[in-house]
Design a protein around this motif. Structure first.
Motif, PDB file in Angstrom:
ATOM      1  N   GLY A 505       0.804  -1.146  -0.083  1.00  0.00           N
ATOM      2  CA  GLY A 505       0.031  -0.100  -0.149  1.00  0.00           C
ATOM      3  C   GLY A 505       0.696   1.304   0.364  1.00  0.00           C
ATOM      4  O   GLY A 505       2.091   1.260  -0.395  1.00  0.00           O
ATOM      5  N   ASP A 506       0.299   2.413   0.318  1.00  0.00           N
ATOM      6  CA  ASP A 506       0.834   3.644   0.326  1.00  0.00           C
ATOM      7  C   ASP A 506       1.112   4.170   1.822  1.00  0.00           C
ATOM      8  O   ASP A 506       1.879   5.419   1.714  1.00  0.00           O
ATOM      9  N   VAL A 507       0.545   3.772   2.563  1.00  0.00           N
ATOM     10  CA  VAL A 507       0.689   4.261   4.030  1.00  0.00           C
ATOM     11  C   VAL A 507       1.402   3.184   4.865  1.00  0.00           C
ATOM     12  O   VAL A 507       1.162   2.007   4.696  1.00  0.00           O
ATOM     13  N   GLN A 510       0.438  -0.393   7.864  1.00  0.00           N
ATOM     14  CA  GLN A 510      -0.917  -0.794   7.833  1.00  0.00           C
ATOM     15  C   GLN A 510      -1.132  -1.064   6.317  1.00  0.00           C
ATOM     16  O   GLN A 510      -0.245  -0.791   5.272  1.00  0.00           O
ATOM     17  N   GLY A 511      -1.918  -2.535   6.292  1.00  0.00           N
ATOM     18  CA  GLY A 511      -2.356  -2.821   4.805  1.00  0.00           C
ATOM     19  C   GLY A 511      -2.079  -4.387   4.969  1.00  0.00           C
ATOM     20  O   GLY A 511      -1.782  -4.950   5.842  1.00  0.00           O
ATOM     21  N   ARG A 512      -2.205  -4.800   3.710  1.00  0.00           N
ATOM     22  CA  ARG A 512      -1.910  -6.407   3.334  1.00  0.00           C
ATOM     23  C   ARG A 512      -0.359  -6.885   3.681  1.00  0.00           C
ATOM     24  O   ARG A 512       0.373  -5.741   3.231  1.00  0.00           O
ATOM     25  N   VAL A 513      -0.148  -7.751   4.252  1.00  0.00           N
ATOM     26  CA  VAL A 513       1.340  -8.037   4.650  1.00  0.00           C
ATOM     27  C   VAL A 513       1.805  -9.151   3.508  1.00  0.00           C
ATOM     28  O   VAL A 513       1.483 -10.152   3.332  1.00  0.00           O
ATOM     29  N   ARG A 514       2.986  -8.724   2.963  1.00  0.00           N
ATOM     30  CA  ARG A 514       3.361  -9.583   1.703  1.00  0.00           C
ATOM     31  C   ARG A 514       4.763 -10.343   2.335  1.00  0.00           C
ATOM     32  O   ARG A 514       5.447  -9.628   3.013  1.00  0.00           O
ATOM     33  N   ILE A 515       4.801 -11.506   2.242  1.00  0.00           N
ATOM     34  CA  ILE A 515       5.756 -12.435   2.707  1.00  0.00           C
ATOM     35  C   ILE A 515       6.696 -12.859   1.424  1.00  0.00           C
ATOM     36  O   ILE A 515       6.229 -13.349   0.657  1.00  0.00           O
ATOM     37  N   GLU A 516       7.979 -12.590   1.635  1.00  0.00           N
ATOM     38  CA  GLU A 516       8.842 -12.824   0.517  1.00  0.00           C
ATOM     39  C   GLU A 516      10.175 -13.652   1.014  1.00  0.00           C
ATOM     40  O   GLU A 516      10.599 -13.419   2.292  1.00  0.00           O
ATOM     41  N   ARG A 517      10.657 -14.846   0.097  1.00  0.00           N
ATOM     42  CA  ARG A 517      11.746 -15.444   0.730  1.00  0.00           C
ATOM     43  C   ARG A 517      12.724 -15.325  -0.577  1.00  0.00           C
ATOM     44  O   ARG A 517      12.363 -14.993  -1.502  1.00  0.00           O
ATOM     45  N   ASN A 643       9.629  -4.595  -5.245  1.00  0.00           N
ATOM     46  CA  ASN A 643       8.394  -3.918  -5.703  1.00  0.00           C
ATOM     47  C   ASN A 643       7.899  -2.789  -4.733  1.00  0.00           C
ATOM     48  O   ASN A 643       7.097  -2.301  -4.966  1.00  0.00           O
ATOM     49  N   MET A 644       8.909  -2.396  -3.780  1.00  0.00           N
ATOM     50  CA  MET A 644       8.660  -1.216  -2.845  1.00  0.00           C
ATOM     51  C   MET A 644       8.770  -0.046  -3.752  1.00  0.00           C
ATOM     52  O   MET A 644      10.098   0.304  -4.297  1.00  0.00           O
ATOM     53  N   CYS A 650      10.125   0.328   3.847  1.00  0.00           N
ATOM     54  CA  CYS A 650      11.034  -0.427   3.977  1.00  0.00           C
ATOM     55  C   CYS A 650      11.582  -1.204   5.165  1.00  0.00           C
ATOM     56  O   CYS A 650      11.082  -0.642   6.336  1.00  0.00           O
ATOM     57  N   ARG A 651      12.327  -2.095   5.389  1.00  0.00           N
ATOM     58  CA  ARG A 651      12.924  -2.586   6.667  1.00  0.00           C
ATOM     59  C   ARG A 651      14.002  -1.963   7.044  1.00  0.00           C
ATOM     60  O   ARG A 651      15.074  -1.755   6.258  1.00  0.00           O
TER      61      ARG A 651
END
Length: 1264
Positions: A505-507, A510-517, A643-644, A650-651
């Protein structure tokens, strides 16, 4: 003395080389002695002749076999082994008091009659010598201290010269196999001995006792034979309890031992576990428990450290052995504690209670206590302890990464975490990821993790795995000693099982959680199972620095969870000016902010993202001048998914245990902006760019017109005002400062931030660009009535003359802003002035300053209608402006200089006028580099310097002005000569010719009767001034003008009373002296070369044309006088005795020249001898005048002086004075007579009327 010592030494050795062979007892048998003969050392027999009891007593005592029983001839017994073939002794005569048979008198070797009957001497002694090994009091274990039991007590064996061959001989003699190991002295408890002996075996001894030599050594030898059956205990509560096992060296294994019939006390003693013990039967096995309790301490929980042993509650240390023995010792320790395999054994700390020393382990003992070692509780000692590191003490972790499966590799080493600085390799990464159950490693293409503060693994250790399946401890190996090198970068790894979660999302937060490996798998956090995934969401809020979990809901129409955290994250650029497009990268977690480490910041990808997020264009490479500690570093790296797009999502990895203290900096292109700096003008001034976080001047050499137009458009100032004279100011921008160059802009760019600055560079020295835009404006006062009061005018491109500013809408607030703009202090009052004449030159703007910060912001949109001019009164009284030298010199304001930049010639005129110094001759720029100088911005309309804009800052070129009344005139001569003028403290010539009127005016001011003359040595080299008086003037100083061309000739003037400049008397005196010295030099040369004066004529013509005949011996006389002079017989100044002759007339030379032109005759010889004596002149007839006068030169006069002569006709020399006349005419004078004798061929001159001789030498006479 040395011979005696040698004899004693030989005797001592030979006294011991006696043995008894042929029986099972070393004290009974045939006697043999060891002797060297012919270079060969051999055993030999002793002949029985003369043998007696005293001899036998010496032998038994010497070999330590007790008393003598019997000795004598023997032929039957003791013949095995075979007899030697030689006899070394016969007829031995001992007295029984000798220490050795070798000290008794004997008969020599090779006794023939003894050899014939094969008899020998045999000896029987009372004692018996038994060999044994003492293993802590046990004598049948094939290991222990070597000792002999003799009638005189225990005899020990020296450790000196103890080697494997002798040790094997001992084991073989005891039936214990071969030598297995030679322990260090003191390994076993020893029994006290009377003395010790050396074993010096020749090779064919039946008993090692036969090798003995007396010695006074201290250390005893010991041996472990191959048949030694070592005992140990296992599966007990401590090292001195458990099942008894026995070790076989042959099979290299431990086996349980049957203990039936074995004494517990003997076993415990052998095991160094006390003197008593007992067996207990458990499950059909006998378990031994000894009286001592022994355990290792301070090691089991950590698997590394110093080894210590608890014996019955008392702690003792273990001394370090050499490195070759220590590894197996470490193996036993690690196995005993269940700590895996040994990694390293090294020296520990200094201990004072070392119990075990010289520890030797096979590596398979059940306890360190069961290894061979010196045990002595009564004699603990100070030594270096032993430190062991086992494999189970090692561990790996990935630190400061994205999760548990990424980060900087650290190893737990000696109980502390250390980074690994070895070279990174795929195999090493495989082992690390597998050890952490994180799958395989992935390739890292960027620097992501910062070096920590942890100490790195010692350079003597290397982390290098041989294969991907290697165990962790197998990857560590000692490296050879190498010099200290620069610290290597730590190994950084990301394993494929690393799992990252981000918000979509843009904020942020908050929002949907994307899990990447990192293995490429992507998923989203599901809403179910709720509790499990809710916990994951809560962890995500903490990892993303978003505080605690606020809500966890099921996203509509999907199975994904929608997560919201309570916290917030923002990313910005921080700088002291609070501008958004440049500065240090600042991450704010709620209300706590900090920077990101510059070491991991990617100048392309990361900078581009933040510039786009902030709407600031593209990143621009450059370094800001912000202080290092301007922003503390809270995060050491940022990791964004591919994709960010929003950096705040970011982390961010916290800056824990990192030594990074410099925050990343970013400059975006939209931070670059332009301004025009002028204290008075709008849309005009010096150009500077806000570049890399600071305002930087732009160099004038940036001649790109598109750049100038772009700057004007960016500032809403129209375009570049071309064709103006603002760049022709005499001192405009002469100061050289650091500035930007090579900026390229497109034709229609509307902002400098859109220009190409890729090639822009800072020049160390350049002239600053000055720019006027088409919308240029200025408000000013220019009337003479006041510097900070009077009618207000406006000046712009539209009007060529100042326009009247209307009084419409003006109040106190507007008046205050105007006074501040005019730099005239505070507002006092204002009024409006009626204009008596009709004009169209009205300023077409009105003003309203309510809430405005500057005068230009006050411009109003109200329609101007009032036709009355504004008149302002401000309260400032500007300081006085002076010149440093009356009416000339440096311009000063309160002792501060004025900068030459943007100074008009018109202002120089106004300055001189205001000081009552006439008009300005010129202004001058002088390079000094002073600070705190006044800078003025003048339009050229002002009548006072203070009506210009001004500011104080540093300046490279300061201003000087020369006014007409500051000049002074002088001439190089009294009342005339070259005309000089003094201004600015220097003298210069005046250029060109002055008119009569101008010259008269100069003479009037010279007052030449009392004026000081001009010293031409003080004159400047270049002429820069001339005098041209206007029709109407009051003073000659008003006629001084600055010269337009570079040089001209100095002007000269003659006033009434002009006196030419006299020569310097001293110069005349010097010239006179030089002339006198030159004259004396000439006279001296004439005297020394007087023979050459014989070229003067000795014959003078008289009135009748006759010639005087000179004395032919006159030259000889002169030679004589020359010799007298050289010998000191004549004075240098004595007169010659020659006839006085008149000097020739001055015009004779002319006549001679005329004669030559008429064709005077000559010969093939140019010179004649000046001393040809005895030739009288003859008279020549007229008809013979054309014949050659001189004959062929005689060869006998080649060495004489020669002169050039000519024969002329007599009538051509009527003006020559005859001799008689000359003599009378020159009476009373003293001269020099020239005498020339010439040999003349009589045949040639017989009919000649006269002979004439001429020379090129003039003879002058002087009055007495």
């Amino acid at each position: 003395m040395w011979f005696l010592l040698l004899y004693l030494q030989i005797s001592a050795i030979q006294g011991l080389n006696v043995t008894l062979r042929g029986s099972k007892n070393p004290c009974i048998g045939r006697m043999e002695v060891y002797h060297s003969h012919g270079g060969n050392e051999q055993w030999g027999l002793v002949c029985h002749y003369g043998w007696k009891k005293e001899n036998g007593e010496v032998v038994c005592r010497a070999i330590g076999c007790g008393n003598h029983i019997d000795s004598g001839i023997e032929r039957t017994f003791y013949r095995d082994p075979p007899l030697p073939q030689q006899y070394w002794k016969d007829q031995v005569e001992c007295t029984s008091k000798e220490e050795s048979l070798w000290k008794c008198p004997v008969v020599g070797a090779h006794i023939a009659n003894c050899r014939s009957d094969l008899s020998f001497v045999a000896v029987q002694c009372s004692g018996n010598v038994t060999l044994g090994l003492n293993l802590n009091g046990l004598h049948d274990r094939c290991a222990g201290v070597v000792e002999f039991s003799t009638p005189n007590g225990i005899i020990g064996v020296c450790n000196d010269n103890w080697d494997k061959s002798i040790a094997s001989k001992i084991c073989q003699e005891l039936g214990c196999g071969d030598h297995h190991y030679i322990p260090k002295p003191g390994m076993f408890k020893r029994q006290l001995s009377k003395h010790n002996v050396l074993l010096n075996c020749v090779g064919n001894e039946s008993f090692t006792w036969q090798c003995m030599e007396r010695s006074d050594c201290q250390e005893r030898a010991s041996v472990v034979c191959s048949n030694y059956k070592r005992l140990g205990l296992r599966d007990g509560s401590n090292a001195c309890s458990g099942l008894v096992e026995e070790y076989s060296f042959e099979n290299n294994s431990w086996n349980l031992k049957q203990t039936d019939g074995m004494s517990p006390e003997v076993l415990c003693t052998e095991l160094n576990c006390g003197s008593t013990g007992n067996f207990t039967n458990a499950n059909g096995t006998n378990r031994l428990t000894c009286s001592d309790s022994v355990k290792l301490r301070n090691f089991a929980t950590k698997c590394f450290g110093d080894i210590s042993i608890d014996v019955n509650g008392d702690e003792f240390g273990v001394c370090y052995s050499d490195s070759t023995l220590s590894h197996k010792k470490g193996v036993v320790v690690c196995q005993e504690f269940g700590c895996g395999e040994v990694v390293h054994v090294q020296k520990g700390s200094l201990i004072y209670n070392g119990l075990l020393s010289n520890v030797v382990c096979q590596g398979n003992e059940g306890s360190l206590w069961h290894c061979l070692a010196i045990h002595d509780k009564r004699k603990t000692k100070q030594c270096t302890g032993t430190k062991v590191k086992c494999s189970d003490s090692l561990n790996l972790r990935l630190r400061d990464g994205l999760g548990n499966c990424s980060g900087r590799v650290e190893v737990q080493w000696w109980g502390s975490w250390r980074s690994i600085g070895s070279d990174q390799s795929p195999i090493n990464s495989d082992v690390v990821c597998q050890h952490l159950n994180c799958g395989a490693p992935t390739q890292i293409t960027r620097e992501l993790f910062v070096e920590g503060k942890q100490q790195q693994l010692e350079s003597s250790w290397d982390f290098n795995c041989k294969s991907s399946s290697a165990k962790l401890h197998e990857c560590f190996g000692k490296t050879p000693l190498r010099p200290l090198i620069q610290k290597k970068n730590s190994i950084e790894i990301i394993c494929k099982k690393e799992e990252l979660m981000f918000f979509e999302g843009d904020v942020p937060c908050q929002g949907r959680v994307r899990i990447e490996r990192f293995d490429g798998e992507t998923s989203w956090l599901p809403a179910e199972p709720k509790e499990e995934n809710k916990q994951k969401a809560s962890n995500l809020c903490q990892v993303m620095h978003c505080g605690s979990l606020d809500s966890f809901e099921n996203e509509q129409n999907t199975t994904h969870a929608n997560v919201k955290c309570l916290g917030s994250v923002s990313v910005a650029l921080r700088n002291p000016l609070a501008e958004k497009c440049w500065g240090m990268v600042e991450v704010c977690i709620d209300d706590k902010c900090g920077g990101i480490c510059t070491d991991t910041w990617r100048s392309n990808e990361d900078s581009k993202m933040i510039c786009e997020n902030l709407g600031c264009g593209e990143p621009f490479q450059g370094q800001l001048t912000l202080k290092k500690n301007y922003l503390s570093v809270s995060f050491y790296s940022v990791y964004c998914s591919e994709n960010m797009r929003n950096m705040s999502m970011c982390r961010f990895i916290h800056n824990k245990d990192s030594d990074c203290n410099t925050a990343a900096q970013v400059i975006c292109t939209d931070s670059i902006k332009a301004r025009l700096e002028d204290p008075r003008d709008k849309c005009a001034g010096k150009v500077s760019l806000f570049y890399k976080g600071q305002w930087t001047p732009v160099c004038q050499d940036s001649k790109n017109e598109d750049l100038k137009n772009t700057i004007c458009r960016e500032l809403n100032c129209g375009g570049n005002l071309q064709g103006t004279d603002h760049l022709s100011l005499p001192f405009h921008d002469q100061s050289q400062i650091q500035g930007l160059s090579s900026i390229k802009c497109l034709n229609r760019a509307n902002s400098v931030s859109k220009c190409d600055l890729s090639e822009a560079s800072l020049k160390s020295s350049c002239t600053v660009m000055y720019l006027k835009c088409t919308d240029w404006e200025r408000l000013l006062l220019y009337k003479m009535e006041g510097k900070c009061s009077g009618p207000v005018y406006g000046l712009s491109k539209e009007g060529k003359t100042p326009q009247l500013v209307r009084g419409q809408g003006w109040g106190r607030e507007e008046g205050q802003k105007l006074c501040e703009y005019l730099q005239c202090g505070n507002y006092t009052s204002h009024s409006t002035l009626d204009i008596p004449i009709e004009t169209t030159e009205w300023w077409n703007k009105t003003y309203n300053c309510s809430g405005k910060k500057s005068m230009w912001e006050c411009e109003s949109q109200d329609q101007p209608i009032q036709l009355q001019q504004l008149n302002i009164q401000c309260d400032r009284i500007p300081p006085a402006i002076t010149l440093s030298d009356n009416c000339t010199g440096e311009v000063l304001i309160d002792k501060n200089h004025v900068c030459a930049s943007q100074w008009h010639d018109h202002m120089s005129q106004e300055l001189c006028h205001s000081l009552g110094c006439g008009k300005a001759i010129r202004g001058l720029s002088t390079k000094t580099g002073k600070k705190n100088c006044w800078h003025f911005s003048c339009s050229g309309m002002e009548t006072s310097v203070w009506q210009c804009g001004s500011k104080i800052e540093s300046c490279e070129n300061i201003l000087s002005v020369d006014c007409q009344n500051g000049v002074e005139f002088r001439t190089t001569e009294k009342c005339g000569g070259k005309l000089g003028i003094r201004y600015k403290g220097k003298w210069e010539y005046v250029c060109g010719e002055l008119t009569k009127a101008d010259a008269k005016k100069v003479c009037d001011v010279l007052k030449c009767e009392n004026s000081q003359l001009l010293d031409e040595q003080e004159i400047a080299m270049h002429i820069k001034l001339n005098i041209i008086c206007p029709e109407m003037h009051q003073s000659i100083s008003q006629c001084v003008q600055h010269l337009q061309k570079d040089e001209c000739r100095p002007a000269e003037i003659k006033c009434e009373g002009y006196t030419p400049k006299q020569r310097n008397s001293s110069l005349g005196l010097i010239l006179g002296l030089l002339g006198g010295v030159l004259g004396l030099l000439i006279l001296f040369l004439m005297w020394t070369k007087r023979k050459r004066l014989l070229l003067a004529l000795r014959h003078y013509r008289n009135k009748n044309g006759k010639y005087v005949n000179p004395d032919v011996n006159e030259m000889d006389k002169m030679d004589t006088e020359d010799r007298d002079l050289s010998e000191g017989k004549a004075s240098f100044l004595d007169d010659d005795d020659y006839e006085h002759v008149d000097s020739l007339m001055d015009k004779s030379g002319e006549e001679d020249e005329d004669d030559r032109k008429r064709g005077s005759s000559g010969t093939e010889y140019d010179d004649i001898d000046g001393q040809a004596n005895g030739i009288s002149p003859q008279t020549l007839h007229d008809d013979d005048l054309n014949l050659p006068v001189l004959p062929k030169r005689p060869e006998n006069i080649l060495d004489q002086d020669t002169y050039e002569v000519e024969i002329e006709k007599q009538e051509d020399y009527d003006d020559v004075i005859p001799v008689e006349a000359g003599t009378n005419e020159n009476a009373g004078t003293t001269g020099t007579q020239a005498h020339v004798d010439v040999d003349v061929d009589e045949g040639l001159v017989a009919n000649a009327d006269a002979v004439f001789l001429t020379t090129e030498v003039e003879v002058h006479t002087q009055l007495e």
